[in-house]
Motif scaffolding. Structure first.
Motif, PDB file in Angstrom:
ATOM      1  N   UNK A 195      25.499  26.568   6.842  1.00  0.00           N
ATOM      2  CA  UNK A 195      24.500  25.551   7.693  1.00  0.00           C
ATOM      3  C   UNK A 195      23.726  26.660   8.460  1.00  0.00           C
ATOM      4  N   UNK A 196      22.358  26.613   8.754  1.00  0.00           N
ATOM      5  CA  UNK A 196      21.456  27.399   9.690  1.00  0.00           C
ATOM      6  C   UNK A 196      21.639  26.756  11.075  1.00  0.00           C
ATOM      7  N   UNK A 197      21.653  27.732  11.789  1.00  0.00           N
ATOM      8  CA  UNK A 197      21.720  27.154  13.361  1.00  0.00           C
ATOM      9  C   UNK A 197      20.616  26.227  13.767  1.00  0.00           C
ATOM     10  N   UNK A 198      19.401  26.235  12.998  1.00  0.00           N
ATOM     11  CA  UNK A 198      18.487  25.208  13.305  1.00  0.00           C
ATOM     12  C   UNK A 198      17.775  25.283  11.781  1.00  0.00           C
ATOM     13  N   UNK A 236      13.931  34.077   8.224  1.00  0.00           N
ATOM     14  CA  UNK A 236      13.293  33.115   9.270  1.00  0.00           C
ATOM     15  C   UNK A 236      14.475  32.377   9.911  1.00  0.00           C
ATOM     16  N   UNK A 237      15.575  31.908   8.911  1.00  0.00           N
ATOM     17  CA  UNK A 237      16.774  31.399   9.425  1.00  0.00           C
ATOM     18  C   UNK A 237      17.377  32.011  10.534  1.00  0.00           C
ATOM     19  N   UNK A 238      17.350  33.247  10.309  1.00  0.00           N
ATOM     20  CA  UNK A 238      18.396  34.262  11.340  1.00  0.00           C
ATOM     21  C   UNK A 238      17.733  34.162  12.715  1.00  0.00           C
ATOM     22  N   UNK A 274      23.064  18.957   4.415  1.00  0.00           N
ATOM     23  CA  UNK A 274      23.813  20.045   4.701  1.00  0.00           C
ATOM     24  C   UNK A 274      24.874  19.606   5.451  1.00  0.00           C
ATOM     25  N   UNK A 275      25.148  18.776   6.266  1.00  0.00           N
ATOM     26  CA  UNK A 275      26.198  18.172   6.977  1.00  0.00           C
ATOM     27  C   UNK A 275      27.309  17.588   5.880  1.00  0.00           C
ATOM     28  N   UNK A 276      26.693  16.860   4.916  1.00  0.00           N
ATOM     29  CA  UNK A 276      27.622  16.459   3.781  1.00  0.00           C
ATOM     30  C   UNK A 276      28.389  17.538   3.264  1.00  0.00           C
ATOM     31  N   UNK A 277      27.762  18.572   2.773  1.00  0.00           N
ATOM     32  CA  UNK A 277      28.404  19.685   2.307  1.00  0.00           C
ATOM     33  C   UNK A 277      29.182  20.209   3.480  1.00  0.00           C
ATOM     34  N   UNK A 278      28.951  20.588   4.642  1.00  0.00           N
ATOM     35  CA  UNK A 278      29.651  21.295   5.667  1.00  0.00           C
ATOM     36  C   UNK A 278      30.875  20.580   5.979  1.00  0.00           C
ATOM     37  N   UNK A 279      30.850  19.054   6.090  1.00  0.00           N
ATOM     38  CA  UNK A 279      32.051  18.352   6.110  1.00  0.00           C
ATOM     39  C   UNK A 279      33.106  18.508   5.072  1.00  0.00           C
ATOM     40  N   UNK A 280      32.767  18.892   3.903  1.00  0.00           N
ATOM     41  CA  UNK A 280      34.048  19.391   2.894  1.00  0.00           C
ATOM     42  C   UNK A 280      33.709  20.614   2.324  1.00  0.00           C
ATOM     43  N   UNK A 312      18.743  26.981  -1.649  1.00  0.00           N
ATOM     44  CA  UNK A 312      18.214  26.300  -0.191  1.00  0.00           C
ATOM     45  C   UNK A 312      18.340  24.757  -0.191  1.00  0.00           C
ATOM     46  N   UNK A 313      18.851  24.218   0.791  1.00  0.00           N
ATOM     47  CA  UNK A 313      18.889  22.647   0.813  1.00  0.00           C
ATOM     48  C   UNK A 313      17.856  22.333   1.983  1.00  0.00           C
ATOM     49  N   UNK A 314      16.799  21.552   1.355  1.00  0.00           N
ATOM     50  CA  UNK A 314      15.713  21.409   2.222  1.00  0.00           C
ATOM     51  C   UNK A 314      15.524  19.846   2.558  1.00  0.00           C
TER      52      UNK A 314
END
Length: 154
Positions: free
Chosen positions: A106-109, A150-152, A15-21, A50-52
């Motif tokens: 990106x979820x908080x956790x 659940x993510x919330x 998810x960080x790869x997606x969030x970076x761009x 969902x990215x697992x």
């Protein structure tokens, strides 16, 4: 619109790869399972995924990405230098598919696998079934909403 879940090791594509761009697309390629390939072929622009994160310290659902380009022949299958090369594939008869995806959230956790397994509402989700190892799978509307809830709480 349909919902999906894809698995990846975060050091390969997380998810960080997606969030970076966030404005860029990333090809979801290298899938070498026929059932997972067939699911990729059913994905359409606008579908949410969902990215697992698997094979890492925090295993679970890390965020949401969106399909922006429907299935097309995975170019890695034609590249002899790629670990995803398939000598039995040809441009005339490709065997493998890829789709392009883009960042949504990106979820908080990370929503841990153990949490997902403990939810009766998710008992039919292939991810939580014993022996299920698919890297691409459909998610029902109700499962999607439940995982978002659940993510919330993370």
């Amino acid at each position: 619109m349909a919902y999906w879940l894809v698995k990846s090791e975060p050091d390969e594509c997380g998810i960080d790869d997606f969030a970076a761009k966030p404005d860029d697309t990333i090809p979801w390629d290298g899938v070498r399972n026929y059932q997972a390939r067939n699911f990729l072929a059913k994905m359409a622009p606008g579908d949410e995924v969902f990215l697992y994160h698997s094979s890492c310290k925090q295993i679970g659902v890390a965020g949401v990405i969106r399909v922006v380009l429907a299935a097309y022949p995975d170019p890695l299958q034609f590249d002899p230098d790629s670990s995803y090369y398939d000598a039995r594939s040809s441009p005339e008869k490709p065997r493998w598919q890829a789709v392009d995806m883009q960042f949504v959230e990106k979820f908080r956790g990370v929503v841990p696998l153990q949490t997902l397994k403990s939810q009766p509402e998710l008992s039919e989700l292939p991810l939580v079934r014993r022996g299920a190892r698919l890297s691409v799978m459909p998610v029902s509307d109700s499962e999607w909403r439940h995982i978002l809830s659940l993510a919330a709480r993370q």
